[in-house]
Scaffold this motif. Sequence first.
Motif, short mmCIF file in Angstrom:
data_model
loop_
_atom_site.label_atom_id
_atom_site.label_comp_id
_atom_site.label_asym_id
_atom_site.label_seq_id
_atom_site.Cartn_x
_atom_site.Cartn_y
_atom_site.Cartn_z
N ASP A 286 0.84 -1.20 0.00
CA ASP A 286 0.00 0.00 0.00
C ASP A 286 0.87 1.25 0.00
O ASP A 286 2.01 1.24 0.47
N LYS A 287 0.30 2.34 -0.50
CA LYS A 287 0.99 3.63 -0.43
C LYS A 287 1.24 3.99 1.02
O LYS A 287 0.35 3.87 1.86
N MET A 288 2.48 4.44 1.32
CA MET A 288 2.75 4.94 2.66
C MET A 288 1.94 6.20 2.87
O MET A 288 2.03 7.14 2.08
N SER A 289 1.13 6.23 3.93
CA SER A 289 0.19 7.32 4.11
C SER A 289 -0.12 7.53 5.58
O SER A 289 -0.27 6.57 6.34
N SER A 290 -0.24 8.80 5.96
CA SER A 290 -0.63 9.11 7.35
C SER A 290 -2.01 8.56 7.64
O SER A 290 -2.27 8.08 8.75
N SER A 291 -2.91 8.65 6.66
CA SER A 291 -4.29 8.21 6.89
C SER A 291 -4.38 6.70 7.10
O SER A 291 -5.25 6.22 7.83
N LEU A 292 -3.47 5.94 6.46
CA LEU A 292 -3.48 4.48 6.62
C LEU A 292 -2.71 4.03 7.86
O LEU A 292 -2.84 2.88 8.29
N GLY A 293 -1.87 4.91 8.38
CA GLY A 293 -1.10 4.56 9.57
C GLY A 293 0.07 3.64 9.30
O GLY A 293 0.70 3.14 10.24
N ASN A 294 0.42 3.44 8.02
CA ASN A 294 1.50 2.50 7.67
C ASN A 294 2.78 3.25 7.35
O ASN A 294 3.44 2.98 6.36
N PHE A 295 3.13 4.19 8.20
CA PHE A 295 4.25 5.06 7.88
C PHE A 295 5.33 5.01 8.96
O PHE A 295 5.10 4.58 10.09
N LEU A 296 6.52 5.47 8.56
CA LEU A 296 7.62 5.69 9.49
C LEU A 296 8.01 7.15 9.34
O LEU A 296 8.30 7.60 8.22
N THR A 297 8.00 7.90 10.42
CA THR A 297 8.35 9.32 10.31
C THR A 297 9.81 9.48 9.92
O THR A 297 10.65 8.61 10.18
N VAL A 298 10.11 10.61 9.33
CA VAL A 298 11.49 10.91 8.95
C VAL A 298 12.38 10.92 10.18
O VAL A 298 13.49 10.36 10.17
N ASP A 299 11.89 11.53 11.25
CA ASP A 299 12.69 11.62 12.47
C ASP A 299 13.04 10.24 13.02
O ASP A 299 14.19 9.96 13.39
N ASP A 300 12.05 9.35 13.05
CA ASP A 300 12.30 7.99 13.54
C ASP A 300 13.24 7.23 12.60
O ASP A 300 14.09 6.46 13.05
N ALA A 301 13.08 7.44 11.30
CA ALA A 301 13.95 6.76 10.33
C ALA A 301 15.39 7.20 10.48
O ALA A 301 16.32 6.38 10.41
N LEU A 302 15.60 8.49 10.70
CA LEU A 302 16.97 8.99 10.88
C LEU A 302 17.59 8.44 12.15
O LEU A 302 18.78 8.11 12.18
N ASP A 303 16.79 8.33 13.20
CA ASP A 303 17.30 7.75 14.44
C ASP A 303 17.62 6.27 14.27
O ASP A 303 18.61 5.76 14.81
N ARG A 304 16.80 5.56 13.51
CA ARG A 304 16.96 4.12 13.36
C ARG A 304 18.07 3.75 12.38
O ARG A 304 18.85 2.83 12.64
N TYR A 305 18.18 4.48 11.27
CA TYR A 305 19.09 4.07 10.21
C TYR A 305 20.25 5.04 9.97
O TYR A 305 21.30 4.64 9.47
N GLY A 306 20.06 6.33 10.27
CA GLY A 306 21.06 7.33 9.95
C GLY A 306 20.81 7.93 8.58
O GLY A 306 20.23 7.30 7.69
N VAL A 307 21.26 9.17 8.40
CA VAL A 307 20.94 9.91 7.18
C VAL A 307 21.51 9.24 5.93
O VAL A 307 20.86 9.21 4.88
N ASP A 308 22.71 8.69 6.01
CA ASP A 308 23.33 8.14 4.80
C ASP A 308 22.63 6.88 4.32
O ASP A 308 22.51 6.66 3.11
N VAL A 309 22.16 6.07 5.23
CA VAL A 309 21.43 4.86 4.83
C VAL A 309 20.08 5.25 4.23
O VAL A 309 19.64 4.68 3.23
N VAL A 310 19.41 6.25 4.83
CA VAL A 310 18.12 6.69 4.30
C VAL A 310 18.29 7.26 2.89
O VAL A 310 17.54 6.92 1.97
N ARG A 311 19.31 8.09 2.70
CA ARG A 311 19.53 8.67 1.37
C ARG A 311 19.92 7.57 0.39
O ARG A 311 19.46 7.57 -0.77
#
Length: 496
Positions: A286-311
């Motif tokens: 499914d499309k990542m969407s706030s309304s569907l609740g199937n999302f990971l925030t940017v802030d949490d992603a940066l904490d979990r993976y780091g900026v270079d892995v996300v990019r």
Amino acid sequence: MTLSVTNTLTGERERFEPRNDDEVLLYVCGLTVSDEAHLGHARLWMHADVMHRWLDHEGYDVRHVENFTDVNEKIVARTGEPGVGDTEPEVADVFTSTVIRDMRGLNLKRAAVYPRVSEHVPEIIDLVSTLVDRGYAYESNGSVYFDVTAFEEYGKLSNQRLDEIESQGADAERSEKRHPADFALWKAGAVAPEDVAEHRDSDLDPISEPAGETWASPWSEGRPGWHVECSAMSMAHLDDSIDIHMGGRDLVFPHHENEIAQSEAATGEPFARYWLHVGLLETSGDKMSSSLGNFLTVDDALDRYGVDVVRTFYLSTAYRSEQTFGEAEMREAEERWDRLERAYDAAVAACDSTDAYATVVDDDLRDAVSGTRASFRDAMNDDFNVREAMAALLELTTGVNRHLDGHESYDYRGLREAVEAFEALAGDVFGLSIGDDAADDGDVRVAEELVELVLEVREAEREAGNYDRADDLRDELAAIGVEVQDGDDGPAYRFE
């Protein structure tokens, strides 16, 4: 190879030819600031950033504008929610600040300006007035609608026939409009309770009265329509006609179709030469969407993976394609980033060692560098194909590792050229933490967290009456370049 792009307006791959040889006007449809941004939103930001960087690399002066939509019923729906504010401007300000934080955390180049709808209402009213005066819009019960039948080319972006287009806008608008597909340029009054209800958390008290900000206009006290906002802001900060307009694929209709109609009806000029649309980010099909609740925030992603892995994750898929987010995809991104970083660090160490000689020549290494530069450029000029460009960089890691593993004495010139290629392409163009000029946002985030921890300890000391110890902690922070200022809302700090 000359840059070519896939233009949604024509459906064709076209040679990129900006209006001015040395300048590119780029507008990116930004976020409605009603919640924290997630990785689906950031995919658009990331590809806009890399396009900006590549155009810079190719010698263009890029004027990049990206808006914040801070007037919207979704924002009104969050008023009164604990921690986000009691008014529409307060809620918008909270989430605008988190978007800015996330943009900096992702190491995005700053746009020339980030206009907000709320600060451009006079320009919006002027644009609507122009459309009314030119016969493309009409007033009805204090609202103003664009007459889609008056614009002969309506539907040219989304390839839809006017008689096939469904009604636009809320049900309450239908009786006010001449044609079901007419869309609102100005809405009389505040946001109706029924327009807020679908977006409001069920745990909150319902909004029973019209709510949200309103402004005076020639037609009524009211609010701008959604679509007209981007046209007004683009014209205000770029020009009546621009080079590139970007957005997510889900904005082709109605948002971008309506932007074209109202902008070209007002000016008589093509609104944008090239329309580039970024594919959706999907998770679990499914499309990542706030309304569907199937999302990971940017802030949490940066904490979990780091900026270079996300990019690096985003760089694995060309912008026009759909992309899947999942743990397997993030592990692959982590492996690619690790491979790039280790090869770069090894090349730097070898280049700066006494084992690197001016007289040692490794043609395979030098060919790998020149081949990478050529392949990278061809890929980026092929509709910004970041996937193939990344593949070219990974080939360079192979060339560097083979040289280091196969020689006791190193080719200084070849290694220097490899280091420079990594810094220019992976660092400057891809925005990864390669080279002395790259932003090490991971370290910055850790430093911020440590400062905040020290400030928490300092506050605890003050509450316990240990003022001398609290002052010592403030002085120790100042000694390492962190200025602390105490205010009514608690301590604030900045890096000197």
